[in-house]
Design a protein around this motif. Structure first.
Motif, mmCIF file in Angstrom:
data_model
loop_
_atom_site.group_PDB
_atom_site.id
_atom_site.type_symbol
_atom_site.label_atom_id
_atom_site.label_comp_id
_atom_site.label_asym_id
_atom_site.label_seq_id
_atom_site.Cartn_x
_atom_site.Cartn_y
_atom_site.Cartn_z
ATOM 1 N N ASP A 122 14.989 54.535 18.508
ATOM 2 C CA ASP A 122 16.318 55.083 18.795
ATOM 3 C C ASP A 122 16.761 55.979 17.647
ATOM 4 N N THR B 297 19.448 57.432 17.178
ATOM 5 C CA THR B 297 20.862 57.300 16.818
ATOM 6 C C THR B 297 21.062 56.202 15.774
ATOM 7 N N VAL B 298 19.970 55.749 15.177
ATOM 8 C CA VAL B 298 20.022 54.648 14.210
ATOM 9 C C VAL B 298 20.569 55.077 12.848
ATOM 10 N N VAL C 91 25.473 53.039 17.843
ATOM 11 C CA VAL C 91 24.042 53.248 18.080
ATOM 12 C C VAL C 91 23.746 53.212 19.576
ATOM 13 N N PRO D 76 16.974 48.849 15.770
ATOM 14 C CA PRO D 76 18.235 49.404 16.283
ATOM 15 C C PRO D 76 18.973 48.454 17.216
#
Length: 343
Positions: free
Chosen positions: A111, A113-114, A143, A264
């Motif tokens: 991921d 968006t971590v 996240v 994550p």
């Protein structure tokens, strides 16, 4: 661009440029340079091929300007700094879209968006001692790939945040993608025999100038001693390879080791015995991302994932620590004939 360490070496790079003046007049070119906070090495051969280093450097700078969190003016930095709806290029779209797919397949183990968690644990662009002590659990709400929206039309593509504190970090996939882009550039020049390596991520096309499969080494996962000793050599043809490891990038605090590999889904650094995961598949972007995910999974969950997703065409070489036996390895069935472990 990758913050994780990939420990790969490839062989048969003898000079920056040379020609083999045999009856077929094959030219062999080797290029070295620096890009994306690391080094690259490229080797290709063919009839009357030329040096494309200038063009390759230009491509890598473009990718950095799109996706490097270490470039203040990059597209990803502008997004992370809250620039609103941001126009993105085809590089960004390709990586974001594939990230969404692999995040879904791995149920969030991969991921990009971590980044808020990466920073909180001290492995991002911020210094660890300058961070406030925000509870990790509270960062999980920032996240998830659903915190961003990609809009595409015929002329332009753009991305916007749905939560202002969400941030992107493509370090676990963009370097592999860069390898693919350079390889595709060489293919566009009719160079079918080549090897591209950036920061340890590798793709091979065809065979080397001697007509043999390319050979790539996987480093032995030790933090300090024998750090340049190889654990295995893999033979590749029309395959990509990426390795992710947790054994050199870590820090100690209050007697506890904190790995740079962050799960994550929990927000915490992983605590298992997998030291490195090497992935072999068709493209380097996927190899890079899955290697990252498998370091989150650990040994048993990675093996179970591969059995459940055989259609992905992924082979792995896992190196893990056994308290009684020391280093142990797992080699997936499709890789056994192409991999030779070193003593």
């Amino acid at each position: 661009m990758s913050s994780k360490l990939n420990y790969l070496y490839f062989f048969l790079f003898y000079s920056v440029f040379f020609s083999c003046n045999n009856s077929e007049e094959v030219t062999v070119i080797g290029l070295w340079g620096e890009a994306q906070g690391t080094t690259y090495a490229i080797k290709y051969h063919g009839i009357d091929v030329v040096n494309y280093q200038h063009e390759i450097d230009s491509i890598l700078r473009e990718i950095d300007q799109s996706m490097s969190t270490y470039v203040d003016s990059s597209t990803i930095s502008r997004i992370n700094n809250g620039a609103g709806n941001v126009i993105v290029d085809h590089f960004f779209v390709a990586v974001f879209s594939r990230s969404q797919e692999i995040s879904e397949i791995t149920q969030g183990a991969f991921d990009p968006t971590v980044k808020p968690l990466v920073d909180a644990w001290g492995f991002g662009t911020a210094r660890r001692d300058s961070l406030t002590q925000v509870p990790v659990d509270s960062l999980l709400k920032f996240v998830g790939m659903d915190k961003f929206q990609l809009s595409e039309n015929d002329d332009t593509s753009s991305i916007s945040k749905l939560i202002s504190m969400a941030q992107l970090d493509f370090n676990g996939i963009a370097q592999g993608y860069s390898v693919d882009v350079v390889s595709n550039f060489l293919l566009s020049k009719k160079i079918s025999g080549h090897l591209v390596e950036i920061g340890g991520e590798v793709i091979t096309k065809g065979r080397n100038s001697e007509g043999e499969k390319w050979k790539v080494g996987v480093d032995r996962p030790v933090a300090h001693r024998d750090k340049d000793k190889l654990q295995a050599i893999v033979k590749l043809e029309n395959k990509a390879l990426a390795t992710s490891g947790s054994y050199r990038k870590f820090y100690m605090k209050n007697g506890k080791k904190f790995s740079h590999t962050i799960d994550p889904t929990t927000g915490y650094t992983v605590d298992h015995n997998l030291l490195s995961a090497t992935v072999v598949t068709d493209d380097c972007m996927s190899a890079d991302a899955f290697a990252t995910a498998f370091m989150v999974f650990g040994v048993d969950k990675t093996i179970a994932f591969l059995k459940a997703h055989q259609q992905l065409g992924i082979e792995v070489y896992l190196i893990y620590e056994d308290e009684a036996a020391g280093l142990k390895t797992y080699i997936s069935a499709g890789l056994k004939e192409e991999l030779e472990e070193q003593n």
